[in-house]
Scaffold this motif. Structure first.
Motif, PDB file in Angstrom:
ATOM      1  N   LYS A 165       0.903  -1.414  -0.051  1.00  6.59           N
ATOM      2  CA  LYS A 165       0.053  -0.083   0.468  1.00  6.59           C
ATOM      3  C   LYS A 165       0.869   1.033  -0.039  1.00  6.59           C
ATOM      4  O   LYS A 165       0.378   2.227  -0.436  1.00  6.59           O
ATOM      5  CB  LYS A 165      -1.381   0.038   1.209  1.00  6.59           C
ATOM      6  N   GLY A 208      -1.933  -3.088  -6.626  1.00  7.35           N
ATOM      7  CA  GLY A 208      -1.927  -3.394  -5.213  1.00  7.35           C
ATOM      8  C   GLY A 208      -3.648  -4.194  -5.310  1.00  7.35           C
ATOM      9  O   GLY A 208      -4.475  -4.194  -4.455  1.00  7.35           O
ATOM     10  N   SER A 210      -6.425  -2.498  -6.204  1.00 11.29           N
ATOM     11  CA  SER A 210      -7.668  -1.490  -5.952  1.00 11.29           C
ATOM     12  C   SER A 210      -8.012  -1.038  -7.136  1.00 11.29           C
ATOM     13  O   SER A 210      -7.719   0.654  -7.578  1.00 11.29           O
ATOM     14  CB  SER A 210      -6.792  -0.498  -5.002  1.00 11.29           C
TER      15      SER A 210
END
Length: 261
Positions: A165, A208, A210
């Motif tokens: 992250k 990631g 996301s």
């Protein structure tokens, strides 16, 4: 009843004509964006961004326009000071290619190039309303977002380890940092900066896993693409109203009226 039928037929014909004109203009926008060049082209109208490496291009560009007027396929040719473009109108759409080649040939003979440094424009320079780079950059950034979303979803479905992250946060922070953006713009130009940041953002969020951030960014890019496309199409529709040989710049906004006490 006959009058109502005639009115409906007239409205249908006008609607079909409007749809046809809009489709034709959008096709011109797509052609300019996919063509890879900087100049603006819409049917028989052509705008060439001519530059001179050692000085102003206007005097030499006017010589190019004067020579182009002797070409049998050219209706009008002049240097638009406000847009900094050589504006040429050919007799037909098919003659536009021949006219463009002739204009570029004459410009090179006089030492002009077609946009010598396209990415080194100042912030205060007036951008051409139909500049194909705007559409090209927005479309490429949208495709990068789509690739990042696909990578994130594939990673989740295969249960691959997600990227750190901290990397995603660092890329987001740098992307919004004005000094970092200015550094990239100075090095790669505005278009290169936008694509580089879009690629880094898509890669970081894709690794990631996301995808939500990329979907939101994709919505922003879609709005930018729609705006750039609509602006270019509207410019073509209003071309003959806003472009003229005697126009030197965009009109200044009216000064606010001051009321005396």
């Amino acid at each position: 009843m006959a009058g109502a039928a005639a009115g409906a037929a007239r409205g249908t014909a006008l609607g079909m004509t409007s749809v046809h004109d809009t489709t034709r203009r959008l096709g011109h926008v797509a052609r300019n964006a996919l063509g890879g060049g900087r100049h603006w082209r819409a049917g028989h109208r052509v705008h060439l961004a001519l530059r001179h490496p050692d000085g102003p291009a206007a005097p030499l560009a006017r010589k190019v326009a004067a020579e182009l007027l002797d070409h049998p396929d050219v209706l009008t040719a002049y240097w638009d000071e406000g847009l900094s473009r050589l504006v040429v109108t050919a007799v037909t759409d098919t003659a536009g290619d021949r006219v463009t080649e002739r204009a570029v040939e004459l410009a090179e003979r006089l030492g002009l190039t077609e946009d010598a440094d396209p990415e080194e424009e100042d912030e205060d320079d007036t951008t051409h309303p139909g500049d194909p780079r705007e559409v090209r950059i927005a479309a490429a950034a949208l495709l990068l977002d789509a690739a990042g979303v696909t990578g994130a979803l594939v990673g989740r479905s295969l249960r691959l380890p997600a990227g750190p992250k901290a990397l995603t946060a660092a890329v987001t922070l740098l992307r919004e940092n004005p000094r970092f953006r200015a550094l990239l713009r100075q090095r790669f130009g505005r278009g290169g900066m936008e694509l580089l940041l879009a690629a880094a953002n898509a890669a970081a969020h894709g690794a990631g896993q996301s995808p939500v951030s990329l979907v939101l960014d994709g919505l922003l890019r879609t709005g930018q693409l729609t705006e750039a496309t609509a602006r270019a199409a509207a410019f073509e529709a209003l071309h003959d109203d806003v472009c003229g040989e005697t126009r030197t710049s965009l009109p200044a906004p009216p000064a606010p009226a001051h009321r005396c006490a």
